[in-house]
Write a protein that holds these residues in place. Structure first.
Motif, PDB file in Angstrom:
ATOM      1  N   MET A   1     -23.810 -12.983  30.165  1.00 34.24           N
ATOM      2  CA  MET A   1     -22.732 -11.990  30.347  1.00 34.24           C
ATOM      3  C   MET A   1     -22.479 -11.233  29.051  1.00 34.24           C
ATOM      4  O   MET A   1     -22.313 -11.823  27.994  1.00 34.24           O
ATOM      5  N   ALA A   2     -22.448  -9.936  29.181  1.00 36.28           N
ATOM      6  CA  ALA A   2     -22.225  -9.109  27.979  1.00 36.28           C
ATOM      7  C   ALA A   2     -20.759  -9.162  27.551  1.00 36.28           C
ATOM      8  O   ALA A   2     -19.867  -9.343  28.373  1.00 36.28           O
ATOM      9  N   VAL A   3     -20.542  -9.016  26.258  1.00 34.57           N
ATOM     10  CA  VAL A   3     -19.179  -8.817  25.753  1.00 34.57           C
ATOM     11  C   VAL A   3     -18.913  -7.311  25.807  1.00 34.57           C
ATOM     12  O   VAL A   3     -19.719  -6.518  25.322  1.00 34.57           O
ATOM     13  N   ILE A   4     -17.805  -6.949  26.427  1.00 33.38           N
ATOM     14  CA  ILE A   4     -17.515  -5.522  26.616  1.00 33.38           C
ATOM     15  C   ILE A   4     -16.340  -5.097  25.737  1.00 33.38           C
ATOM     16  O   ILE A   4     -15.218  -5.594  25.894  1.00 33.38           O
ATOM     17  N   TYR A   5     -16.627  -4.198  24.796  1.00 29.86           N
ATOM     18  CA  TYR A   5     -15.584  -3.666  23.920  1.00 29.86           C
ATOM     19  C   TYR A   5     -15.250  -2.250  24.357  1.00 29.86           C
ATOM     20  O   TYR A   5     -16.160  -1.432  24.560  1.00 29.86           O
ATOM     21  N   VAL A   6     -13.951  -1.938  24.441  1.00 28.29           N
ATOM     22  CA  VAL A   6     -13.577  -0.544  24.672  1.00 28.29           C
ATOM     23  C   VAL A   6     -12.828  -0.048  23.440  1.00 28.29           C
ATOM     24  O   VAL A   6     -11.979  -0.750  22.890  1.00 28.29           O
ATOM     25  N   VAL A   7     -13.220   1.133  22.969  1.00 30.79           N
ATOM     26  CA  VAL A   7     -12.573   1.728  21.799  1.00 30.79           C
ATOM     27  C   VAL A   7     -11.569   2.749  22.316  1.00 30.79           C
ATOM     28  O   VAL A   7     -11.961   3.726  22.973  1.00 30.79           O
ATOM     29  N   ALA A   8     -10.284   2.509  22.066  1.00 32.05           N
ATOM     30  CA  ALA A   8      -9.273   3.357  22.705  1.00 32.05           C
ATOM     31  C   ALA A   8      -8.131   3.719  21.775  1.00 32.05           C
ATOM     32  O   ALA A   8      -7.708   2.929  20.935  1.00 32.05           O
ATOM     33  N   ASN A   9      -7.673   4.932  21.920  1.00 32.96           N
ATOM     34  CA  ASN A   9      -6.423   5.426  21.337  1.00 32.96           C
ATOM     35  C   ASN A   9      -6.235   6.821  21.912  1.00 32.96           C
ATOM     36  O   ASN A   9      -7.141   7.654  21.811  1.00 32.96           O
ATOM     37  N   GLN A  10      -5.080   7.060  22.546  1.00 34.24           N
ATOM     38  CA  GLN A  10      -4.905   8.358  23.207  1.00 34.24           C
ATOM     39  C   GLN A  10      -4.701   9.492  22.227  1.00 34.24           C
ATOM     40  O   GLN A  10      -4.655  10.649  22.619  1.00 34.24           O
ATOM     41  N   LYS A  11      -4.575   9.136  20.935  1.00 35.63           N
ATOM     42  CA  LYS A  11      -4.491  10.195  19.927  1.00 35.63           C
ATOM     43  C   LYS A  11      -5.898  10.746  19.680  1.00 35.63           C
ATOM     44  O   LYS A  11      -6.860   9.993  19.600  1.00 35.63           O
ATOM     45  N   GLY A  12      -5.981  12.062  19.561  1.00 39.98           N
ATOM     46  CA  GLY A  12      -7.285  12.695  19.390  1.00 39.98           C
ATOM     47  C   GLY A  12      -7.764  12.660  17.938  1.00 39.98           C
ATOM     48  O   GLY A  12      -6.963  12.580  17.012  1.00 39.98           O
ATOM     49  N   GLY A  13      -9.065  12.715  17.766  1.00 44.31           N
ATOM     50  CA  GLY A  13      -9.660  12.865  16.444  1.00 44.31           C
ATOM     51  C   GLY A  13      -9.364  11.737  15.477  1.00 44.31           C
ATOM     52  O   GLY A  13      -9.255  11.933  14.271  1.00 44.31           O
ATOM     53  N   ILE A  14      -9.265  10.531  16.021  1.00 42.06           N
ATOM     54  CA  ILE A  14      -8.832   9.414  15.180  1.00 42.06           C
ATOM     55  C   ILE A  14      -9.979   8.461  14.825  1.00 42.06           C
ATOM     56  O   ILE A  14      -9.775   7.434  14.194  1.00 42.06           O
ATOM     57  N   GLY A  15     -11.185   8.817  15.237  1.00 33.72           N
ATOM     58  CA  GLY A  15     -12.327   7.985  14.857  1.00 33.72           C
ATOM     59  C   GLY A  15     -12.859   7.076  15.954  1.00 33.72           C
ATOM     60  O   GLY A  15     -13.633   6.164  15.681  1.00 33.72           O
ATOM     61  N   LYS A  16     -12.486   7.335  17.214  1.00 32.12           N
ATOM     62  CA  LYS A  16     -12.996   6.504  18.318  1.00 32.12           C
ATOM     63  C   LYS A  16     -14.507   6.630  18.447  1.00 32.12           C
ATOM     64  O   LYS A  16     -15.226   5.630  18.499  1.00 32.12           O
ATOM     65  N   THR A  17     -14.973   7.882  18.523  1.00 30.87           N
ATOM     66  CA  THR A  17     -16.408   8.099  18.743  1.00 30.87           C
ATOM     67  C   THR A  17     -17.216   7.587  17.551  1.00 30.87           C
ATOM     68  O   THR A  17     -18.258   6.935  17.727  1.00 30.87           O
ATOM     69  N   THR A  18     -16.732   7.854  16.348  1.00 36.28           N
ATOM     70  CA  THR A  18     -17.430   7.366  15.148  1.00 36.28           C
ATOM     71  C   THR A  18     -17.505   5.843  15.186  1.00 36.28           C
ATOM     72  O   THR A  18     -18.567   5.256  14.919  1.00 36.28           O
ATOM     73  N   THR A  19     -16.407   5.208  15.557  1.00 34.09           N
ATOM     74  CA  THR A  19     -16.386   3.740  15.607  1.00 34.09           C
ATOM     75  C   THR A  19     -17.302   3.210  16.712  1.00 34.09           C
ATOM     76  O   THR A  19     -18.088   2.289  16.485  1.00 34.09           O
ATOM     77  N   ALA A  20     -17.220   3.828  17.894  1.00 36.34           N
ATOM     78  CA  ALA A  20     -18.032   3.337  19.022  1.00 36.34           C
ATOM     79  C   ALA A  20     -19.525   3.502  18.747  1.00 36.34           C
ATOM     80  O   ALA A  20     -20.301   2.558  18.950  1.00 36.34           O
TER      81      ALA A  20
END
Ligand SMILES: Nc1ncnc2c1ncn2[C@@H]1O[C@H](COP(=O)(O)OP(=O)(O)OP(=O)(O)O)[C@@H](O)[C@H]1O
Ligand SMILES: [Mg+2]
Length: 255
Positions: A1-20
């Protein structure tokens, strides 16, 4: 079973995509890792140079009535394995409204997927039905935050959403921690916000990761070149920090 991480914050431009993308990049060197782009903006799909036209995407898996198996939407690319997003995902709210299983589309699709150790999900800056789907499907939430006063404001709202999901749809969901990004720790304001974040994290039953991510121009350069930071500048300051973050997060010693 995979470990599933979700990177979330409803504030924009805060580094979600860079982190993911950086986390998926690091884990992908050692473990079977899949990145899922659940943001209609498609920034991580763009970094992976994923196809959106004539290609099954998260839309076909989650929203479209045919509900394609997740495996059919995976693209095996130079930067790694990805399920791309589609601008059509923005319609999900309307399409899934009134569907009793509408919140479970992603979970159902991931339950049927094998062959990965880690799955990392990048999300959009909003608290919508797609985010609910992600929180219901995930094991852990990573919340990137910046050390400015505005960043703190939305956190409680995000936490209320997470709490609601933990109460009903996904009891095992855990907030792995708050990750301070674009952080230098030099200014008094930053230090003050850090202190406040520690208290807030406690209220949320989680922690601030002891690793913080420093600002570094290479992150923007890598993005422009559509490369993963781990390949573009494996030794830059942000990357050193992301390596220790990935270790702190997963408990893996060798990365
Ligand atoms: N450690 C860093 N150092 C310098 N710049 C950074 C760092 N992390 C992120 N950035 C830059 O900040 C900007 C926003 O980052 P990113 O796209 O990851 O945010 P996001 O939360 O995914 O945004 P959105 O909410 O629009 O999806 C980008 O230009 C990115 O290059
Ligand atoms: Mg993003």
């Amino acid at each position: 079973m995979a470990v599933i991480y979700v990177v979330a914050n409803q504030k924009g431009g805060i580094g979600k995509t860079t982190t993911a993308t950086t986390l998926a990049g690091i884990l992908g060197k050692r473990k079977r890792t899949l990145l899922i782009d659940a943001d209609p903006q498609g920034n991580s799909s763009c970094t992976y140079q994923a196809k959106v036209e004539d290609q099954a995407t998260l839309y076909d898996v989650m929203v479209d009535s045919q509900m394609l198996p997740m495996a059919d939407a995976i693209q095996h690319l130079e930067n790694g394995d990805i399920v791309a997003s589609d601008p059509l995902l923005a319609k999900a709210e309307k399409m899934l409204d009134g569907d009793v299983d509408g919140l479970y589309r992603l979970k159902d699709a991931l339950d049927g997927l094998t062959g990965y150790d880690y799955i990392v999900i990048d999300t959009a800056p909003s608290l919508n039905v797609i985010l609910y789907n992600c929180l219901i499907a995930a094991d852990e939430v990573i919340i990137p935050v910046m050390a400015d006063a505005y960043s703190l404001q939305g956190l409680m709202q995000l936490y209320d959403t997470i709490k609601a999901v933990q109460k009903r749809q996904n009891k095992k969901l855990k907030v792995s921690g708050l990750l301070l990004v674009k952080y230098s720790g030099r200014s008094n304001l930053e230090k003050q916000v850090y202190e406040e974040l520690i208290q807030l994290a406690e209220q949320m039953g989680t922690k601030v990761f002891s690793t913080t991510i420093r600002e570094c121009v290479k992150t923007k350069e890598a993005q422009e070149q559509k490369k993963l930071l781990v390949d573009y500048a494996p030794k830059c300051t942000s990357m050193q920090d992301y390596f220790s973050f990935a270790k702190e997060l997963t408990g893996l010693r060798k990365l």
